[in-house]
Design a protein around this motif. Structure first.
Motif, PDB file in Angstrom:
ATOM      1  N   TYR A  64      29.877  41.366  47.631  1.00  0.00           N
ATOM      2  CA  TYR A  64      29.112  40.185  47.226  1.00  0.00           C
ATOM      3  C   TYR A  64      29.288  39.077  48.268  1.00  0.00           C
ATOM      4  CZ  TYR A  64      29.255  42.800  42.898  1.00  0.00           C
ATOM      5  OH  TYR A  64      29.147  43.799  41.969  1.00  0.00           O
ATOM      6  N   GLN A  65      28.173  38.539  48.702  1.00  0.00           N
ATOM      7  CA  GLN A  65      28.170  37.481  49.705  1.00  0.00           C
ATOM      8  C   GLN A  65      27.471  36.248  49.137  1.00  0.00           C
ATOM      9  OE1 GLN A  65      29.840  37.627  52.468  1.00  0.00           O
ATOM     10  NE2 GLN A  65      30.422  39.788  52.180  1.00  0.00           N
ATOM     11  N   PRO A  66      27.919  35.028  49.517  1.00  0.00           N
ATOM     12  CA  PRO A  66      29.055  34.731  50.389  1.00  0.00           C
ATOM     13  C   PRO A  66      30.396  35.098  49.746  1.00  0.00           C
ATOM     14  CG  PRO A  66      28.206  32.721  49.403  1.00  0.00           C
ATOM     15  CD  PRO A  66      27.240  33.814  49.017  1.00  0.00           C
ATOM     16  N   TRP A  67      31.493  34.876  50.478  1.00  0.00           N
ATOM     17  CA  TRP A  67      32.805  35.379  50.082  1.00  0.00           C
ATOM     18  C   TRP A  67      33.275  34.832  48.740  1.00  0.00           C
ATOM     19  CZ3 TRP A  67      36.744  31.939  49.231  1.00  0.00           C
ATOM     20  CH2 TRP A  67      36.583  30.635  49.736  1.00  0.00           C
ATOM     21  N   TYR A  68      32.833  33.625  48.384  1.00  0.00           N
ATOM     22  CA  TYR A  68      33.302  33.009  47.133  1.00  0.00           C
ATOM     23  C   TYR A  68      32.479  33.445  45.920  1.00  0.00           C
ATOM     24  CZ  TYR A  68      29.460  29.911  48.502  1.00  0.00           C
ATOM     25  OH  TYR A  68      28.245  29.418  48.901  1.00  0.00           O
ATOM     26  N   MET A  69      31.453  34.279  46.158  1.00  0.00           N
ATOM     27  CA  MET A  69      30.584  34.679  45.048  1.00  0.00           C
ATOM     28  C   MET A  69      31.332  35.555  44.034  1.00  0.00           C
ATOM     29  SD  MET A  69      27.773  34.482  43.496  1.00  0.00           S
ATOM     30  CE  MET A  69      26.838  33.576  44.730  1.00  0.00           C
ATOM     31  N   GLN A  70      32.098  36.532  44.509  1.00  0.00           N
ATOM     32  CA  GLN A  70      32.796  37.422  43.572  1.00  0.00           C
ATOM     33  C   GLN A  70      33.803  36.665  42.701  1.00  0.00           C
ATOM     34  OE1 GLN A  70      34.759  41.823  43.474  1.00  0.00           O
ATOM     35  NE2 GLN A  70      35.474  40.518  45.120  1.00  0.00           N
ATOM     36  N   GLU A  81      40.337  37.088  48.464  1.00  0.00           N
ATOM     37  CA  GLU A  81      39.185  37.042  49.375  1.00  0.00           C
ATOM     38  C   GLU A  81      39.578  36.481  50.740  1.00  0.00           C
ATOM     39  OE1 GLU A  81      36.082  38.009  49.139  1.00  0.00           O
ATOM     40  OE2 GLU A  81      35.879  38.578  47.028  1.00  0.00           O
ATOM     41  N   TYR A  83      35.692  43.717  47.093  1.00  0.00           N
ATOM     42  CA  TYR A  83      35.706  42.922  48.332  1.00  0.00           C
ATOM     43  C   TYR A  83      34.604  43.393  49.294  1.00  0.00           C
ATOM     44  CZ  TYR A  83      37.217  41.024  52.803  1.00  0.00           C
ATOM     45  OH  TYR A  83      37.254  40.370  54.008  1.00  0.00           O
TER      46      TYR A  83
END
Length: 714
Positions: free
Chosen positions: A135-141, A84, A132
């Motif tokens: 899903y937001q925010p970046w750490y959600m996935q 990410e 990539y």
């Protein structure tokens, strides 16, 4: 009512069904929990995380499982977060991709545990690339992927607590099932109607033997990891003795007392061979019954028919002796063959009475740990960093493959291009044979999945049904992934189609999915052909040498026991297992060679001749091991030592054929002169020595052909 209870009981003890239930629960959780909270788009990362965790699941004791889970989750999270963070920076990303790919694959030198976790980490990295920006925010996935993996591992740990010994039962049961197949294949060699196909049958037997050896090794690994923590646990000791018995039975059934062609020619019009064949087939059935009793926790009941079969076979042999139509040495060998089968029967009886320790011969219950590293850790790892290491070559190859795949994605601006990397990860294997096989099945499965999936998506629009289809396709992927790779690819393709349907763009991914699969397969095929290709014929010399060395070590262990007395020590069992493992490796290498594009037909034919001769030599040595006992005749024991000396001379590059011929003639004359004045067991040993010596001239001729052909020098 009884029938229904039997079916229920069968399902309870059927590990495949229990595995299916575990997978179904895991998929149901990752699918319907998002549905319940009205966030069905979360199904994709949760399911992919669960899939990655399931593909890295390893059987182990509970404490080690916890360590594996913790290490896996940490690796997954670090990798996913790194992807990410680096995705917006292509130059940094490609360096990170190269370093992580190489490092993870090289972790495999530390053992299967680390190799599996490393594969899962690479898989989760590509899954992160696929999602990539969605899903937001970046750490959600990363959190969702780890949550799916954590969910699966929780279910697995609960299953382990409920059925802690079940994997061991399954492994030991599979050993007896594989042994049954081996016995049935061996029985075909006693068909009196066979005409000159015994070499082909021995090659077929070597393939069956390879599967049995693989199962024995897997069972040993499962037993060893649990015994390290539970040395006094009664159930484990119980199955350990089952394992020792299947090893002994394998040695006895691997034995060759006389050439099968001679038996067929001599007893073609007698019922002698039919009786041997029928007895071996019945003993195969007994092995299946033992496997069933292990699975269902039942007591094994040995059939009384074996007493009749052995008695009638003994009477038939006595009649043949009175007829005097066969050579005395042949009848003498048949006596020991019958004695060998009687020993098998006594082992089956010992299982019925659960008196596994028949005599003091099995007092050594240790298992050799193959994963022990004798060198200092960093020195051991350093040794792997050479092009002579197949793991190092594969790590470099995979790094190049994934970097090239990423370059194609960036150059062509492929929105769904990360399936190129995913395909390459699954298809590109350390050797050409496996890669070629997977490549074809991957393409077939992908096209099949799209052909099946498109009509379903056009006909079904209900979200709840799509979620059910996600569970079903994922479940079928895991059911078929070990045995039917094409079907597994078909169902994982369906899973992808159904998942993307939740995002409303399933039709947009069909062409990219096909294109990316083809590109990934092409890159993988080119890589195994041109990037440090692992052609098996280049390594055949080392495998043959290793096989001969381990045969000598096995014969030396047997000779020691003829000198000091029978003992199933860990040293003896290790020497025996190494010899059988080398034979299985030789069989595997030659099978792989037959699919290589650069093979030489003459080399292939000669290689199968090597395999055939090794089967005979190992069979004669195994017969010596099956009848080992203390001898008081030092001269005969010395002959066994002299055979080892001849084998070692064969390994010398500069030794002349004339020197070896002279050694063979000398020892053969010595054995022939000694046979008449020896006792029964001594006569048997001398006959086996002569049988081995008769094969050595063929080895010498084969050695010369290989040298003249320039393939390799043994």
């Amino acid at each position: 009512m009884y029938k229904q209870l039997s079916v229920l009981r069968y399902n309870f003890y059927n590990s495949n069904i229990l595995y299916g239930v575990r997978i179904f629960i895991a998929l149901a959780g990752t699918t319907y929990i998002p549905w319940l909270i009205k966030q069905t788009h979360l199904t994709i990362p949760l399911t992919l995380g669960m899939v990655a965790a399931a593909l890295t699941d390893l059987d182990n004791r509970f404490a080690r499982r916890l360590q594996n889970v913790l290490l896996t989750l940490i690796c997954f999270f670090i990798v996913s977060i790194s992807i990410e963070l680096l995705m917006p920076y292509p130059i940094l990303f490609v360096f990170g991709l190269a370093i992580s790919t190489f490092s993870f694959i090289m972790l495999g030198c530390l053992g299967q545990r680390y190799a599996t976790i490393a594969f899962g980490s690479l898989l989760i990295s590509i899954y992160t690339m696929l999602g990539y920006g969605v899903y937001q925010p970046w750490y959600m996935q990363p959190i969702l992927l780890i949550s799916g993996a954590f969910w699966y591992n929780i279910i697995t740990l609960l299953g382990h607590l409920l059925f802690p010994i079940r994997p061991i039962q399954d492994q030991v049961s599979l050993c007896y099932k594989q042994l049954a197949t081996y016995l049935e294949t061996k029985a075909m060699l006693f068909d009196p109607d066979e005409e000159g196909n015994f070499d082909k049958q021995l090659i077929t037997l070597s393939t069956v033997n390879r599967n049995l050896i693989a199962q024995l090794n897997q069972t040993k690994s499962s037993l060893l990891t649990r015994l390290k923590a539970h040395r006094s646990q009664r159930d484990l000791r119980h199955y350990l003795h089952y394992y020792f018995i299947v090893q002994d039975i394998h040695e006895q059934t691997n034995s060759i007392h006389i050439k099968y062609q001679i038996l067929s020619n001599t007893f073609r019009y007698s019922d002698m061979l039919f009786r041997f064949q029928r007895l071996l087939t019945a003993q195969a059935d007994a092995c299946r019954e033992i496997a069933k009793s292990i699975t269902y926790h039942e007591k094994y009941h040995h059939s009384t028919k074996f007493n009749r079969m052995l008695t009638y076979l003994h009477d038939t042999l006595s009649i043949e002796k009175r007829k005097s139509t066969a050579a005395p040495d042949l009848l003498h060998a048949l006596n020991y063959l019958l004695d060998n089968l009687q020993q098998l029967d006594r082992k089956f009886v010992s299982i019925e009475s659960e008196q596994f320790v028949l005599v003091s011969e099995n007092h050594d219950e240790q298992l050799a740990d193959d994963n022990t590293i004798s060198l200092p850790f960093w020195q051991f790892v350093k040794q792997q960093f050479t092009l002579n290491s197949s793991l190092f070559r594969h790590a470099l190859r995979m790094t190049i493959v994934l970097v090239i795949g990423y370059g194609i994605i960036q150059f062509a601006q492929l929105k769904y291009g990360y399936w190129i990397l995913l395909t390459s990860l699954f298809v590109c294997q350390p050797n050409y044979y496996t890669t070629k096989h997977r490549l074809l099945l991957r393409v077939i499965g992908t096209f099949g999945g799209i052909i099946v999936g498109l009509p379903i998506l056009y006909l079904i629009t209900t979200q709840e049904v799509i979620l059910l289809l996600i569970i079903l396709s994922g479940w079928l992927f895991f059911i078929f992934r070990n045995n039917h790779y094409a079907y597994a690819t078909l169902f994982i393709t369906l899973l992808v189609l159904f998942c993307f349907n939740l995002l409303g763009n399933h039709t947009n991914i069909i062409i990219p999915r096909i294109f990316d699969t083809l590109v990934g397969c092409i890159i993988s095929w080119l890589a195994v052909n041109y990037i440090w290709p692992d052609w098996k014929f280049c390594h055949l010399q080392d495998i043959v040498n290793k096989t001969l060395v381990n045969n000598v070590a096995y014969l030396n262990a047997i000779t020691t026991q003829y000198h000091y007395g029978k003992n199933n020590s860990v040293e003896y069992r290790l020497a025996r297992r190494n010899a059988y493992n080398s034979d299985a490796e030789l069989s595997s290498v030659i099978t792989s060679m037959s699919a290589e594009p650069k093979k030489k037909q003459q080399s292939i034919a000669m290689s199968f001749k090597w395999l055939y001769l090794n089967q005979l030599i190992l069979g004669y040595i195994s017969a010596l091991g099956a009848h080992r006992q203390k001898l008081h005749n030092a001269e005969i024991v010395a002959m066994l030592t002299e055979i080892q000396f001849i084998f070692l001379k064969l390994l010398e590059k500069n030794i002349s054929n004339q020197t070896i011929d002279e050694l063979i003639i000398y020892l053969e004359q010595k054995a022939t002169n000694k046979i008449l004045e020896s006792s029964n067991i001594e006569q048997f040993i001398i006959q086996q020595i002569i049988a081995i010596l008769n094969l050595l001239p063929e080895l010498i001729i084969l050695k010369k052909k290989h040298k003249d052909n320039g393939s390799y020098n043994i």
